[in-house]
Every structure is written in structure tokens, then in C-alpha cells.
Design a protein around this motif. Sequence first.
Motif, short mmCIF file in Angstrom:
data_model
loop_
_atom_site.label_atom_id
_atom_site.label_comp_id
_atom_site.label_asym_id
_atom_site.label_seq_id
_atom_site.Cartn_x
_atom_site.Cartn_y
_atom_site.Cartn_z
N ASP A 1 0.85 -1.18 0.00
CA ASP A 1 0.00 0.00 0.00
C ASP A 1 0.90 1.25 0.00
O ASP A 1 1.41 1.66 1.02
N GLN A 2 1.07 1.81 -1.20
CA GLN A 2 1.95 2.96 -1.33
C GLN A 2 1.19 4.24 -1.02
O GLN A 2 0.21 4.56 -1.68
N GLN A 3 1.63 4.93 0.00
CA GLN A 3 0.94 6.13 0.44
C GLN A 3 1.31 7.35 -0.38
O GLN A 3 0.62 8.38 -0.31
N VAL A 4 2.43 7.28 -1.07
CA VAL A 4 2.87 8.39 -1.91
C VAL A 4 3.16 7.82 -3.30
O VAL A 4 3.93 6.86 -3.42
N LYS A 5 2.53 8.39 -4.30
CA LYS A 5 2.68 7.84 -5.64
C LYS A 5 3.05 8.92 -6.65
O LYS A 5 2.48 10.01 -6.64
N GLN A 6 3.98 8.57 -7.49
CA GLN A 6 4.32 9.43 -8.62
C GLN A 6 4.00 8.60 -9.86
O GLN A 6 4.73 7.66 -10.18
N ASN A 7 2.91 8.90 -10.49
CA ASN A 7 2.38 8.02 -11.53
C ASN A 7 3.08 8.15 -12.87
O ASN A 7 2.89 7.30 -13.75
N CYS A 23 2.61 14.43 -7.89
CA CYS A 23 2.70 13.47 -6.78
C CYS A 23 1.34 13.42 -6.10
O CYS A 23 0.71 14.46 -5.85
N ASP A 24 0.88 12.22 -5.79
CA ASP A 24 -0.38 12.04 -5.07
C ASP A 24 -0.12 11.28 -3.78
O ASP A 24 0.78 10.43 -3.72
N TYR A 25 -0.90 11.57 -2.78
CA TYR A 25 -0.75 10.86 -1.52
C TYR A 25 -2.12 10.44 -1.00
O TYR A 25 -3.15 11.01 -1.39
N THR A 26 -2.12 9.46 -0.13
CA THR A 26 -3.40 8.94 0.36
C THR A 26 -3.61 9.20 1.84
O THR A 26 -4.75 9.22 2.31
N LYS A 68 -4.52 20.23 -0.90
CA LYS A 68 -4.83 19.26 0.17
C LYS A 68 -6.13 18.51 -0.11
O LYS A 68 -6.25 17.33 0.20
N SER A 69 -7.10 19.19 -0.66
CA SER A 69 -8.38 18.52 -0.90
C SER A 69 -8.23 17.39 -1.91
O SER A 69 -8.90 16.36 -1.81
N ALA A 70 -7.33 17.58 -2.85
CA ALA A 70 -7.09 16.54 -3.86
C ALA A 70 -5.97 15.60 -3.45
O ALA A 70 -5.69 14.63 -4.17
N LYS A 71 -5.32 15.90 -2.34
CA LYS A 71 -4.16 15.13 -1.89
C LYS A 71 -3.14 15.02 -3.03
O LYS A 71 -2.70 13.92 -3.41
#
Lengths: 113, 115
Positions: A1-7, A23-26, A68-71
Motif C-alpha cells: 500500500d503505497q501512500q505516496v505515488k508518482q504516476n 505526486c499524489d498521496y493517500t 490538500k483537498s485533492a491530496k
Amino acid sequence: DQQVKQNSPSLSVQEGRISILNCDYTNSMFDYFLWYKKYPAEGPTFLISISSIKDKNEDGRFTVFLNKSAKHLSLHIVPSQPGDSAVYFCAATVSSNTGKLIFGQGTTLQVKP
Amino acid sequence: DTAVSQTPKYLVTQMGNDKSIKCEQNLGHDTMYWYKQDSKKFLKIMFSYNNKELIINETVPNRFSPKSPDKAHLNLHINSLELGDSAVYFCASSQGETASYNEQFFGPGTRLTVL
């Protein structure tokens, strides 16, 4: 479960143009975000950071935006230079945690002359 | 005048062997870390020490044991090496413990290959 992703594993831009790395985070507990830059055969070096109380931080040619709303956060490099060609890692942390950075898998940026 | 140094830079060994990676920092920092970059390129923290005291110990097999003889050194010893241990291992250091206020400086990495 990757909490930080660079797609995007890679990005290629022309010298002088803008580079945008994403970069997206969960984990909604993350409250501090960093970008590191890495050249081959070297360790990552700190580039720029942003606290969750801000939505933008600028340092010379580098600007980090936080939604932040879009993480979601992004790193803008303007203008891009060939020396910017490197792997860029996004990282996040909960500032009350001791030193634990969660990294994404990196995006390789190539700036063409 | 290297800030964070690691030895060796490359390490090729057979399964089942025991090996060590050494890390030294000359920045006067209090906190040191070990990260593993796996085949998918994610950098994951393994351990951190502050003034020779273990403060982060992620879910890492017991075969991995960090040793901090003083605050300038943090060595990583790996017993009974397995194929899955093949990775690049980075050492890092920072002045304090809190990641948000203390920039982490990384060493150049040690590429471990287990055959």
C-alpha cells in the motif's frame, strides 16, 4: 500500500520550458511534503518543501504547489535547464513523527537542449 | 569532503552469506537512517538512530541489524542474505529527529546484489 505515488515514471521537456512533476498521496495525516532530486550514482538531495498550512512555496526556479483537498502536489521548474535532468522524488511525513519520510517511486526528468 | 559516505559502493555476494555496509557522516548530525530502494524504485525507511538510540524500526526481517558505535556511524549488518535483499541501500543523516524541520542528507548508496 503505497501512500505516496508518482504516476509518471518519466518526463521529457525542452530546455527553457516548464517541467511539471506530480505526486499524489493517500494519508490525510501527512502535513509536510518534500521534493528530492537524485543524479545517477549519487544519493537524493533535498530540493524544496512545503507545509500543509501553505499551498505554494517558491525557491528560485522551483515552485511546489499543494492541493490538500485533492491530496496532490506538484513541482514546477521554470525555466527547465539540462542540468535539471535527474530523478525527482516526492516525500511526505507527519511532522509529529520522528524523521519518517514516505517516498514516491520517482519521476525521471530529461531536459533536452 | 564527503558529508555522508558509505562503503562499499557495490557489493556482490552469494545467498546465505553475512555482510555489512558501513556509513559515516561528518556533519555533526545526531540522527542517522538506513533506507532501502527496491526494484520498483521506492525508497523505504528501515531504521533510524538518534544519538545511538534506535528510534525508528520498520518491519524489517531480524536478519537486518543496525549498529551505531557512535553518533557519526551507523552500520548495517545483514545475516543469511536472500535474493530479495538485492537493492540499493542509502544511509542518511539529519541534525534532529523531526523530518519536517531537519533536512536529511543522503549518502551515495550501496548496490547490493545477492546471487
